[in-house]
Write an enzyme that holds these catalytic residues in place. Sequence first.
Site: not given
Length: 157
Positions: A59, A61, A89, A92
Site C-alpha cells: 500500500h 502508506e 486501512c 496502514c
Amino acid sequence: MKATSGQKSDEYFMRMALAEAEKAAAIGETPVGAVLVINHECVVTAHNMRETWQDPAAHAELLVVREASARLGRWRLHDATVYVTLEPCLMCAGALVLARVDRLVYGCRDPKAGALGSVYDVVRDGRLNHNYRITPGVLEAECRLMLQGFFEKLRQK
C-alpha cells in the site's frame, strides 16, 4: 491550512499524492498515492503496487514509511506528516502508529475499509502507546473522483 512564509500547504502535498495516484492508475493499480513530509519538505512519494508486486502489503502508506525509514536510517518518524489520497486501512493506520508519525492527512473516506473513523478508529483507541493527529478531507472531491472513475472503468470492462 494556507501556506505562509514559503511554507507549503496541505493541498500542495495532497496534489503530489494525487499525482502518485495517477501513476498507480496508469499501471492498473488502485489509484492511491502517498507522500511523507518532514519540515515541510517531501522526503518520499509512492503509490499502490499490490497488483504489480503481488504483495498485499504494498500500500502507498507502507511504501512511503519503509522508504523514508531506509533513507533516514530510523524507524521512528515522530516528525513526519503522511499525506494519502484515501483513508488508511487497518494495516496502514496501525503501521503509522508503530512508525510514530506525528500527523496524517487524507483525502477521502473509505467506507469499506477505513480505519480512522469509517469502519474502525485505530488512532483514538486509548490503549495504544502512540496516536497521531488526523486532518481528513483535503482535496476530498478530487481524491474520491479519481477512485470512482477508476472503478467505473473496471466495471465497464
